[in-house]
Design a protein around this motif. Structure first.
Motif, short mmCIF file in Angstrom:
data_model
loop_
_atom_site.label_atom_id
_atom_site.label_comp_id
_atom_site.label_asym_id
_atom_site.label_seq_id
_atom_site.Cartn_x
_atom_site.Cartn_y
_atom_site.Cartn_z
N ASP A 65 0.32 -26.77 -13.98
CA ASP A 65 -0.16 -27.84 -14.86
C ASP A 65 -0.68 -29.01 -14.02
OD1 ASP A 65 0.43 -26.44 -17.17
OD2 ASP A 65 2.38 -27.41 -17.47
N LYS A 66 0.03 -29.32 -12.92
CA LYS A 66 -0.43 -30.38 -12.01
C LYS A 66 -1.75 -29.99 -11.35
CE LYS A 66 4.09 -32.35 -10.80
NZ LYS A 66 5.02 -32.66 -9.67
N ILE A 67 -1.87 -28.72 -11.00
CA ILE A 67 -3.11 -28.23 -10.37
C ILE A 67 -4.29 -28.43 -11.30
CG2 ILE A 67 -4.32 -26.11 -9.69
CD1 ILE A 67 -1.61 -25.18 -8.44
N PHE A 68 -4.09 -28.15 -12.59
CA PHE A 68 -5.21 -28.27 -13.53
C PHE A 68 -5.48 -29.70 -13.97
CE2 PHE A 68 -5.15 -23.73 -13.62
CZ PHE A 68 -6.46 -23.41 -13.92
N LYS A 69 -4.67 -30.61 -13.51
CA LYS A 69 -5.03 -32.04 -13.64
C LYS A 69 -5.78 -32.49 -12.40
CE LYS A 69 -1.24 -33.47 -16.71
NZ LYS A 69 0.01 -34.29 -16.82
N ALA A 70 -5.39 -31.93 -11.25
CA ALA A 70 -5.99 -32.33 -9.98
C ALA A 70 -7.34 -31.68 -9.71
CB ALA A 70 -5.04 -32.01 -8.83
N ASN A 71 -7.63 -30.57 -10.36
CA ASN A 71 -8.84 -29.80 -10.01
C ASN A 71 -10.07 -30.11 -10.87
OD1 ASN A 71 -8.22 -28.53 -12.43
ND2 ASN A 71 -8.41 -26.44 -11.63
N GLN A 72 -9.97 -31.07 -11.77
CA GLN A 72 -11.10 -31.36 -12.65
C GLN A 72 -12.16 -32.21 -11.93
OE1 GLN A 72 -11.24 -29.81 -15.77
NE2 GLN A 72 -9.47 -28.83 -14.78
N PRO A 73 -13.39 -31.72 -11.83
CA PRO A 73 -14.45 -32.48 -11.14
C PRO A 73 -14.72 -33.81 -11.84
CG PRO A 73 -15.10 -30.19 -11.46
CD PRO A 73 -13.86 -30.40 -12.28
N VAL A 74 -15.09 -34.82 -11.03
CA VAL A 74 -15.44 -36.13 -11.58
C VAL A 74 -16.81 -36.52 -11.04
CG1 VAL A 74 -13.05 -36.87 -11.80
CG2 VAL A 74 -14.28 -37.33 -9.68
N ALA A 75 -17.48 -37.41 -11.74
CA ALA A 75 -18.80 -37.87 -11.30
C ALA A 75 -18.65 -38.66 -10.00
CB ALA A 75 -19.44 -38.72 -12.38
N ARG A 76 -19.52 -38.35 -9.03
CA ARG A 76 -19.48 -39.00 -7.72
C ARG A 76 -20.79 -39.74 -7.47
NH1 ARG A 76 -14.14 -38.60 -6.22
NH2 ARG A 76 -13.37 -36.47 -6.43
N LYS A 77 -20.68 -40.93 -6.88
CA LYS A 77 -21.84 -41.73 -6.55
C LYS A 77 -22.26 -41.48 -5.11
CE LYS A 77 -24.93 -44.95 -7.46
NZ LYS A 77 -25.97 -44.79 -8.50
N TYR A 78 -23.48 -40.93 -4.94
CA TYR A 78 -24.04 -40.66 -3.61
C TYR A 78 -25.02 -41.77 -3.25
CZ TYR A 78 -22.36 -35.77 -3.61
OH TYR A 78 -21.59 -34.64 -3.61
N VAL A 79 -24.86 -42.32 -2.07
CA VAL A 79 -25.78 -43.35 -1.58
C VAL A 79 -26.21 -42.99 -0.16
CG1 VAL A 79 -26.10 -45.78 -1.00
CG2 VAL A 79 -24.74 -45.14 -3.03
N LEU A 80 -27.51 -42.88 0.03
CA LEU A 80 -28.06 -42.58 1.35
C LEU A 80 -28.87 -43.79 1.81
CD1 LEU A 80 -28.36 -40.11 3.39
CD2 LEU A 80 -30.63 -39.83 2.39
N LYS A 81 -28.46 -44.40 2.94
CA LYS A 81 -29.13 -45.60 3.43
C LYS A 81 -29.62 -45.37 4.85
CE LYS A 81 -26.83 -49.23 0.73
NZ LYS A 81 -26.02 -50.47 0.81
N LYS A 82 -30.79 -45.91 5.12
CA LYS A 82 -31.33 -45.82 6.47
C LYS A 82 -30.52 -46.69 7.41
CE LYS A 82 -35.73 -45.75 8.95
NZ LYS A 82 -37.17 -46.00 8.88
#
Length: 467
Positions: A442-459
């Motif tokens: 049950d803990k695994i299925f709380k920890a394994n849920q994907p979440v939206a991630r913010k990607y930032v690429l800067k020169k």
């Protein structure tokens, strides 16, 4: 020539023609009746399906099974499967039959993987009588699996590392050390034939372990991933997990993101494995939000060598990111504010892979899942498996006593009675272990849920050298 003689010859010719036609018809009918089955090519799974890993001590180690579970926990976080380890140290095919009803059938599996043979060959050069016992018991075991509506997945015995055996202090029969790995190859080749003819799943555990060892010894002659010659270490068990999933053709890629500009300068993206939003593209870099459908497949630290030897991330868990039309220079990538690396515009246009980058939040999330599952396997799963050791000893002694005629062996009879008393608490142990295992899952299925991630690429702005 007389008329009667001519008639006899004509009758013989007609009879021969009719016999030939009848024979050809019979052959055609037999050919039509022969249905060549297609071996299982891939796993077809949905939430609630059960997989049983049946085997001996190599399965009882709770390692390759754990890593396979890790794959499904991270690759299919919204599909909840039921996994049951049914390995017992020292088991042969007959032992699996003795505990089949409670330890296999009770879990109503869709698939049953079978890893048996290491003990069945009895650690000696090939012996036909020994093989025939294995042959008979495996055939019966396969029949029982089919009888409960499950699909068998036959797996070759793993490698016997003769060099590791020679380096041990323990004395072994030199002929056995030299020849036992070839005995296991024979057993595995027979299993492949059974799987091909019967339409079962088949996994080659033997070849990857042997091939990786041979290649590694070209640089280091003492290399082994089977230190005691029989039980693969954690890296070797990763090789096994990789073999199982690869041969069963599971989904190999986590995601592929491709970002570029249209002719009018507007940013555009194609993506697989998730949803990309908020895309912004300027001269200094790129930013976007990415919600993946899954996480990368990672393994605990003690097994990392196996991931390297199999190129696990690239082959089975690729997170690919490519960004085109960037001005020349180096760029820093951060995910949720965490810097994960620097890359040139050329490397980004070609594509970078993030699945093995321990700095990414998704890798760290996947590692949390792996460590929870390690806790589950090291604790309640292994505790349940240990309870079956006593049953195996009990079943073997009972078999011996049942085969005796006349006066029974008193010592064995007394030991059997003692084991019977010990086994009265086994069901309680099983139920308690399964409850603890489920709580961790049950803990695994709380920890394994994907979440939206913010990607930032800067020169990256080159710093001026101080005078």
């Amino acid at each position: 020539m007389s008329y009667s003689l001519i008639r006899k010859k004509l009758v013989c010719v007609v009879a021969l023609i009719l016999f030939s036609q009848a024979f050809n018809v019979a052959q055609a009918q037999e050919a039509q009746q022969q249905v060549h089955k297609t071996p299982l090519a891939k796993l077809d799974l949905k939430s609630g399906d059960s997989i049983v890993f049946l085997g001996d001590s190599i399965t009882h180690q709770c390692l390759y099974t754990q890593y396979v579970e890790d794959f499904f926990y991270t690759r299919y976080p919204h599909m909840r499967l039921k996994f049951h380890n049914a390995g017992v140290g020292g088991a042969k095919a007959w032992d699996a039959l003795a505990r089949f009803d409670r330890d296999v059938a009770a879990y109503k599996p869709k698939y049953v993987t079978i890893l048996l043979g290491m003990n069945d060959g009895q650690y000696q050069p090939f012996n036909e009588a020994i093989f025939q016992t294995y042959y008979k018991d495996m055939k019966e075991l396969i029949t029982k699996i089919e009888s409960i509506g499950a699909q068998p997945i036959l797996m070759t015995p793993t490698m016997f590392d003769a060099r590791a055996a020679r380096l041990e202090k323990r004395k072994r029969n030199p002929a056995s050390v030299e020849l036992y790995n070839s005995v296991l190859a024979y057993y595995g080749t027979w299993l492949r034939e059974v799987a091909a003819e019967s339409g079962f799943g088949f996994v080659d555990m033997y070849s990857p372990l042997n091939n990786i060892t041979l290649i590694a010894r070209q640089k280091d002659p003492t290399f082994t991933i089977i230190e005691d010659a029989v039980h693969p270490d954690p890296p070797g068990q990763v090789v096994m997990a990789y073999a199982l999933l690869s041969d069963m053709n599971v989904q190999r890629q986590v995601s592929r993101i491709n970002i570029s500009k249209k002719a009018n300068g507007e940013p555009t993206a194609t993506a697989r494995g998730g949803k990309l939003t908020d895309l912004k593209f300027n001269e200094d870099g790129v930013s976007f939000t990415w919600l993946s459908k899954s996480l990368p497949w990672v393994v605990p630290a003690e097994a990392q060598l196996g991931a390297e030897l199999t190129k696990l991330g690239h082959r089975m868990s690729q997170e690919s990111l490519s960004i085109h039309n960037l001005p020349a220079g180096r760029y820093e990538l951060s995910i949720d504010g965490q810097v994960v690396g620097q890359y040139s515009n050329i490397a980004l246009a070609r594509h970078i892979e993030l699945q093995s980058n321990a700095k990414t939040p998704q890798y760290q999330q996947a590692m949390e899942v792996a460590l929870l599952n390690k806790e589950r396997n090291d604790g309640p799963v292994k505790n349940k498996r240990n309870s079956w050791r006593a049953f195996q000893t009990y079943a073997r002694i009972k078999r011996e006593l049942d085969a005796q005629t006349g006066q029974k062996d008193e010592q064995k009879a007394a030991r059997l009675k003692k084991l019977e008393m010990q086994l009265k608490s086994q069901e309680k142990t099983i139920q308690e272990s399964e409850a603890a295992s489920l709580a961790l899952e049950d803990k695994i299925f709380k920890a394994n849920q994907p979440v939206a991630r913010k990607y930032v690429l800067k020169k990256v702005v080159a710093q001026k050298k101080k005078k």
